[in-house]
Design a protein around this motif. Structure first.
Motif, PDB file in Angstrom:
ATOM      1  N   GLY A  12       0.796  -1.223   0.000  1.00 43.71           N
ATOM      2  CA  GLY A  12       0.000   0.000   0.000  1.00 43.71           C
ATOM      3  C   GLY A  12       0.824   1.265   0.000  1.00 43.71           C
ATOM      4  O   GLY A  12       0.277   2.359   0.109  1.00 43.71           O
ATOM      5  N   ILE A  13       2.145   1.133  -0.109  1.00 43.79           N
ATOM      6  CA  ILE A  13       3.018   2.310  -0.144  1.00 43.79           C
ATOM      7  C   ILE A  13       3.441   2.540  -1.587  1.00 43.79           C
ATOM      8  O   ILE A  13       4.332   1.866  -2.107  1.00 43.79           O
ATOM      9  CB  ILE A  13       4.256   2.105   0.751  1.00 43.79           C
ATOM     10  N   GLY A  14       2.792   3.424  -2.274  1.00 43.07           N
ATOM     11  CA  GLY A  14       3.165   3.749  -3.633  1.00 43.07           C
ATOM     12  C   GLY A  14       2.632   2.817  -4.706  1.00 43.07           C
ATOM     13  O   GLY A  14       2.754   3.103  -5.892  1.00 43.07           O
ATOM     14  N   GLY A  15       2.045   1.707  -4.311  1.00 43.69           N
ATOM     15  CA  GLY A  15       1.490   0.785  -5.289  1.00 43.69           C
ATOM     16  C   GLY A  15       2.500  -0.222  -5.791  1.00 43.69           C
ATOM     17  O   GLY A  15       3.698   0.041  -5.840  1.00 43.69           O
ATOM     18  N   SER A  16       2.016  -1.408  -6.165  1.00 43.09           N
ATOM     19  CA  SER A  16       2.855  -2.486  -6.667  1.00 43.09           C
ATOM     20  C   SER A  16       2.127  -3.203  -7.787  1.00 43.09           C
ATOM     21  O   SER A  16       0.888  -3.258  -7.799  1.00 43.09           O
ATOM     22  CB  SER A  16       3.180  -3.492  -5.547  1.00 43.09           C
ATOM     23  N   PRO A  17       2.845  -3.770  -8.752  1.00 42.53           N
ATOM     24  CA  PRO A  17       2.201  -4.487  -9.851  1.00 42.53           C
ATOM     25  C   PRO A  17       1.333  -5.636  -9.356  1.00 42.53           C
ATOM     26  O   PRO A  17       1.699  -6.351  -8.415  1.00 42.53           O
ATOM     27  CB  PRO A  17       3.388  -5.016 -10.671  1.00 42.53           C
ATOM     28  N   ARG A  18       0.180  -5.823  -9.959  1.00 50.48           N
ATOM     29  CA  ARG A  18      -0.754  -6.912  -9.673  1.00 50.48           C
ATOM     30  C   ARG A  18      -1.320  -6.865  -8.251  1.00 50.48           C
ATOM     31  O   ARG A  18      -1.805  -7.861  -7.736  1.00 50.48           O
ATOM     32  CB  ARG A  18      -0.092  -8.279  -9.923  1.00 50.48           C
ATOM     33  N   GLN A  19      -1.239  -5.704  -7.619  1.00 56.05           N
ATOM     34  CA  GLN A  19      -1.706  -5.582  -6.235  1.00 56.05           C
ATOM     35  C   GLN A  19      -2.745  -4.480  -6.079  1.00 56.05           C
ATOM     36  O   GLN A  19      -2.953  -3.983  -4.974  1.00 56.05           O
ATOM     37  CB  GLN A  19      -0.518  -5.297  -5.302  1.00 56.05           C
ATOM     38  N   ALA A  20      -3.422  -4.094  -7.157  1.00 57.09           N
ATOM     39  CA  ALA A  20      -4.296  -2.919  -7.100  1.00 57.09           C
ATOM     40  C   ALA A  20      -5.351  -3.019  -6.004  1.00 57.09           C
ATOM     41  O   ALA A  20      -5.506  -2.105  -5.183  1.00 57.09           O
ATOM     42  CB  ALA A  20      -4.958  -2.691  -8.453  1.00 57.09           C
ATOM     43  N   GLY A  21      -6.107  -4.112  -5.974  1.00 58.13           N
ATOM     44  CA  GLY A  21      -7.144  -4.256  -4.955  1.00 58.13           C
ATOM     45  C   GLY A  21      -6.574  -4.357  -3.563  1.00 58.13           C
ATOM     46  O   GLY A  21      -7.042  -3.697  -2.624  1.00 58.13           O
ATOM     47  N   TYR A  22      -5.540  -5.175  -3.413  1.00 59.31           N
ATOM     48  CA  TYR A  22      -4.913  -5.372  -2.104  1.00 59.31           C
ATOM     49  C   TYR A  22      -4.261  -4.075  -1.629  1.00 59.31           C
ATOM     50  O   TYR A  22      -4.434  -3.663  -0.475  1.00 59.31           O
ATOM     51  CB  TYR A  22      -3.887  -6.487  -2.197  1.00 59.31           C
TER      52      TYR A  22
END
Length: 239
Positions: free
Chosen positions: A136-146
Protein backbone atom coordinates in the motif's frame (compact mmCIF):
# COMPACT_ATOMS: atom_id res chain seq x y z
CA UNK A 1 5.76 -2.28 28.59
CA UNK A 2 2.01 -2.84 28.59
CA UNK A 3 0.55 -4.68 31.58
CA UNK A 4 -1.45 -7.60 30.18
CA UNK A 5 -2.85 -8.77 33.53
CA UNK A 6 -6.65 -8.78 33.52
CA UNK A 7 -6.86 -7.63 29.89
CA UNK A 8 -9.56 -8.94 27.54
CA UNK A 9 -9.09 -8.53 23.78
CA UNK A 10 -11.26 -9.12 20.73
CA UNK A 11 -9.15 -10.77 18.01
CA UNK A 12 -10.81 -10.60 14.60
CA UNK A 13 -9.35 -12.99 12.05
CA UNK A 14 -8.37 -15.64 14.59
CA UNK A 15 -9.20 -18.35 12.04
CA UNK A 16 -6.23 -17.29 9.88
CA UNK A 17 -2.64 -18.54 10.41
CA UNK A 18 -1.51 -15.08 11.52
CA UNK A 19 -4.50 -14.62 13.82
CA UNK A 20 -3.99 -18.04 15.42
CA UNK A 21 -0.29 -17.35 16.01
CA UNK A 22 -1.12 -13.99 17.56
CA UNK A 23 -3.81 -15.57 19.75
CA UNK A 24 -1.21 -17.95 21.13
CA UNK A 25 1.13 -15.07 21.98
CA UNK A 26 -1.58 -13.04 23.70
CA UNK A 27 -2.97 -16.04 25.56
CA UNK A 28 0.45 -16.99 26.95
CA UNK A 29 0.82 -13.41 28.19
CA UNK A 30 -2.36 -13.82 30.23
CA UNK A 31 -4.82 -12.00 27.96
CA UNK A 32 -8.38 -13.32 27.93
CA UNK A 33 -9.52 -13.57 24.32
CA UNK A 34 -12.70 -13.35 22.30
CA UNK A 35 -11.89 -14.94 18.94
CA UNK A 36 -13.80 -14.11 15.77
CA UNK A 37 -13.68 -15.35 12.20
CA UNK A 38 -15.78 -17.11 9.58
CA UNK A 39 -14.54 -20.66 10.24
CA UNK A 40 -16.17 -21.91 13.44
CA UNK A 41 -14.29 -25.23 13.35
CA UNK A 42 -10.93 -23.45 13.34
CA UNK A 43 -12.03 -21.19 16.18
CA UNK A 44 -13.08 -24.20 18.26
CA UNK A 45 -9.80 -25.99 17.58
CA UNK A 46 -7.82 -22.87 18.48
CA UNK A 47 -9.58 -22.41 21.81
CA UNK A 48 -8.66 -25.96 22.82
CA UNK A 49 -4.99 -25.28 22.07
CA UNK A 50 -4.68 -21.97 23.94
CA UNK A 51 -3.23 -21.92 27.48
CA UNK A 52 -5.48 -19.12 28.73
CA UNK A 53 -9.15 -18.19 28.84
CA UNK A 54 -10.87 -17.76 25.49
CA UNK A 55 -14.29 -17.76 23.88
CA UNK A 56 -15.38 -17.30 20.30
CA UNK A 57 -17.98 -15.50 18.22
CA UNK A 58 -18.18 -16.67 14.58
CA UNK A 59 -18.71 -13.67 12.30
CA UNK A 60 -18.16 -12.48 8.77
CA UNK A 61 -16.82 -8.93 9.17
CA UNK A 62 -18.47 -7.98 5.88
CA UNK A 63 -21.89 -8.64 7.45
CA UNK A 64 -22.62 -5.28 9.02
CA UNK A 65 -26.00 -6.42 10.29
CA UNK A 66 -24.54 -9.38 12.17
CA UNK A 67 -21.82 -7.21 13.74
CA UNK A 68 -24.42 -4.76 14.97
CA UNK A 69 -25.97 -7.59 17.00
CA UNK A 70 -22.91 -8.84 18.90
CA UNK A 71 -22.09 -6.01 21.33
CA UNK A 72 -23.90 -7.72 24.22
CA UNK A 73 -22.43 -11.10 23.27
CA UNK A 74 -18.95 -9.59 23.12
CA UNK A 75 -19.11 -7.88 26.50
CA UNK A 76 -16.42 -5.65 27.95
CA UNK A 77 -13.12 -5.70 26.07
CA UNK A 78 -9.94 -3.65 26.45
CA UNK A 79 -8.65 -4.01 22.92
CA UNK A 80 -9.36 -4.87 19.30
CA UNK A 81 -6.80 -6.60 17.08
CA UNK A 82 -7.79 -6.87 13.43
CA UNK A 83 -5.71 -9.70 11.94
CA UNK A 84 -7.57 -10.29 8.67
CA UNK A 85 -5.24 -10.01 5.69
CA UNK A 86 -7.18 -11.07 2.59
CA UNK A 87 -4.84 -11.18 -0.41
CA UNK A 88 -5.22 -12.03 -4.07
CA UNK A 89 -3.00 -10.83 -6.90
CA UNK A 90 -5.19 -9.03 -9.45
CA UNK A 91 -3.71 -7.75 -12.72
CA UNK A 92 -5.08 -5.19 -15.15
CA UNK A 93 -4.86 -7.77 -17.95
CA UNK A 94 -7.10 -10.23 -16.09
CA UNK A 95 -9.08 -7.99 -13.78
CA UNK A 96 -11.09 -9.77 -11.12
CA UNK A 97 -13.69 -7.32 -9.87
CA UNK A 98 -15.09 -9.79 -7.35
CA UNK A 99 -11.68 -10.51 -5.85
CA UNK A 100 -10.72 -6.84 -5.65
CA UNK A 101 -14.02 -5.89 -4.02
CA UNK A 102 -13.70 -8.77 -1.55
CA UNK A 103 -10.23 -7.65 -0.44
CA UNK A 104 -11.40 -4.08 0.09
CA UNK A 105 -14.42 -5.32 2.01
CA UNK A 106 -12.48 -7.77 4.20
CA UNK A 107 -9.35 -5.71 4.79
CA UNK A 108 -10.83 -2.23 5.14
CA UNK A 109 -14.62 -2.10 5.38
CA UNK A 110 -14.50 -4.92 7.92
CA UNK A 111 -12.42 -2.70 10.21
CA UNK A 112 -15.03 0.04 10.03
CA UNK A 113 -17.68 -2.53 10.95
CA UNK A 114 -15.62 -3.91 13.85
CA UNK A 115 -14.87 -0.42 15.15
CA UNK A 116 -18.60 0.25 15.12
CA UNK A 117 -18.86 -2.44 17.78
CA UNK A 118 -15.65 -1.81 19.73
CA UNK A 119 -15.46 1.98 20.03
CA UNK A 120 -18.76 2.37 21.96
CA UNK A 121 -17.54 -0.36 24.33
CA UNK A 122 -14.20 1.40 24.81
CA UNK A 123 -15.87 4.71 25.73
CA UNK A 124 -12.70 6.65 24.99
CA UNK A 125 -10.35 4.05 26.46
CA UNK A 126 -8.93 0.98 24.75
CA UNK A 127 -6.34 -0.38 22.37
CA UNK A 128 -6.73 -0.73 18.58
CA UNK A 129 -4.19 -2.69 16.54
CA UNK A 130 -4.43 -2.65 12.74
CA UNK A 131 -2.28 -4.20 9.98
CA UNK A 132 -1.41 -2.64 6.65
CA UNK A 133 1.12 -3.72 4.00
CA UNK A 134 4.15 -2.51 2.09
CA UNK A 135 2.01 -3.06 -1.01
CA UNK A 136 0.00 0.00 0.00
CA UNK A 137 3.02 2.31 -0.14
CA UNK A 138 3.16 3.75 -3.63
CA UNK A 139 1.49 0.78 -5.29
CA UNK A 140 2.86 -2.49 -6.67
CA UNK A 141 2.20 -4.49 -9.85
CA UNK A 142 -0.75 -6.91 -9.67
CA UNK A 143 -1.71 -5.58 -6.23
CA UNK A 144 -4.30 -2.92 -7.10
CA UNK A 145 -7.14 -4.26 -4.95
CA UNK A 146 -4.91 -5.37 -2.10
CA UNK A 147 -2.79 -2.20 -2.14
CA UNK A 148 -5.87 0.03 -2.15
CA UNK A 149 -7.35 -1.77 0.84
CA UNK A 150 -4.10 -1.59 2.82
CA UNK A 151 -3.46 2.05 1.99
CA UNK A 152 -6.93 2.70 3.38
CA UNK A 153 -6.04 0.83 6.57
CA UNK A 154 -2.94 2.98 7.01
CA UNK A 155 -4.88 6.22 6.59
CA UNK A 156 -7.60 4.99 8.93
CA UNK A 157 -5.03 4.16 11.61
CA UNK A 158 -3.22 7.48 11.18
CA UNK A 159 -6.49 9.39 11.42
CA UNK A 160 -7.62 7.49 14.51
CA UNK A 161 -4.27 8.11 16.15
CA UNK A 162 -4.41 11.82 15.36
CA UNK A 163 -7.83 12.03 16.98
CA UNK A 164 -6.83 9.90 19.98
CA UNK A 165 -3.65 11.83 20.77
CA UNK A 166 -3.67 12.86 24.42
CA UNK A 167 -6.56 10.52 25.26
CA UNK A 168 -6.74 7.04 26.82
CA UNK A 169 -7.33 5.41 23.43
CA UNK A 170 -4.18 3.77 22.03
CA UNK A 171 -3.90 3.12 18.29
CA UNK A 172 -1.12 1.06 16.70
CA UNK A 173 -0.24 0.07 13.15
CA UNK A 174 1.99 -2.77 11.94
CA UNK A 175 3.07 -2.76 8.29
CA UNK A 176 3.68 -6.26 6.96
CA UNK A 177 5.15 -7.46 3.66
CA UNK A 178 3.19 -8.71 0.66
CA UNK A 179 1.74 -12.24 1.08
CA UNK A 180 3.27 -14.82 -1.22
CA UNK A 181 6.07 -12.50 -2.35
CA UNK A 182 9.74 -12.04 -1.49
CA UNK A 183 8.56 -9.57 1.15
CA UNK A 184 6.28 -12.09 2.90
CA UNK A 185 6.73 -12.83 6.60
CA UNK A 186 5.86 -16.21 8.14
CA UNK A 187 2.79 -16.00 10.44
CA UNK A 188 4.68 -17.04 13.58
CA UNK A 189 7.45 -14.49 12.96
CA UNK A 190 4.94 -11.74 12.16
CA UNK A 191 2.89 -12.55 15.27
CA UNK A 192 5.98 -12.32 17.47
CA UNK A 193 6.80 -8.86 16.08
CA UNK A 194 3.20 -7.66 16.34
CA UNK A 195 2.93 -8.81 19.95
CA UNK A 196 6.22 -7.15 20.84
CA UNK A 197 5.02 -3.91 19.25
CA UNK A 198 1.73 -4.09 21.14
CA UNK A 199 3.67 -3.93 24.39
CA UNK A 200 5.25 -0.59 23.46
CA UNK A 201 3.81 2.94 23.32
CA UNK A 202 4.96 3.41 19.71
CA UNK A 203 2.47 3.88 16.90
CA UNK A 204 4.13 2.27 13.87
CA UNK A 205 6.28 -0.77 13.16
CA UNK A 206 7.30 -2.41 9.88
CA UNK A 207 7.94 -6.15 9.56
CA UNK A 208 10.49 -6.84 8.17
CA UNK A 209 12.05 -3.49 9.08
CA UNK A 210 14.87 -3.50 6.52
CA UNK A 211 12.54 -4.46 3.66
CA UNK A 212 10.26 -1.62 4.66
CA UNK A 213 13.12 0.87 4.47
CA UNK A 214 14.09 -0.42 1.03
CA UNK A 215 10.54 -0.28 -0.36
CA UNK A 216 9.98 3.25 0.93
CA UNK A 217 13.27 4.39 -0.60
CA UNK A 218 12.42 2.80 -3.95
CA UNK A 219 9.11 4.64 -4.10
CA UNK A 220 10.86 7.98 -3.50
CA UNK A 221 13.31 7.48 -6.37
CA UNK A 222 12.29 7.94 -10.06
CA UNK A 223 9.90 5.24 -11.24
CA UNK A 224 11.85 4.38 -14.39
CA UNK A 225 14.79 3.46 -12.18
CA UNK A 226 13.02 1.54 -9.44
CA UNK A 227 10.01 -0.06 -11.16
CA UNK A 228 11.82 -3.34 -12.01
CA UNK A 229 13.06 -3.72 -8.44
CA UNK A 230 9.59 -3.17 -6.95
CA UNK A 231 8.10 -5.66 -9.41
CA UNK A 232 10.74 -8.24 -8.46
CA UNK A 233 10.22 -7.77 -4.72
CA UNK A 234 6.43 -8.04 -4.87
CA UNK A 235 6.01 -10.81 -7.44
CA UNK A 236 5.17 -14.34 -6.17
CA UNK A 237 8.24 -15.83 -4.54
CA UNK A 238 8.00 -19.03 -6.64
CA UNK A 239 8.16 -17.14 -9.94
Amino acid sequence: MRDWAGMRYWLVGADTPLGAALAEKLSRAGVSLVLSGCDQDKLEDLIVSLPGRASYIPIDVRDEGRLAEIAIELGAVNGLVYAIDDHQAVSAEAWNATGAARMISSNLTGIANALGVALPIFEGRGHIVLLDSLAGIGGSPRQAGYAASKAGVRLMAESLRAEARGSALAVQLVTLGVPGSRLAVAPAAAAAEIFEHMGTPRFRRTVPAMAGAVVRLLHVLPGWLTRPAIAWLTKPAQD
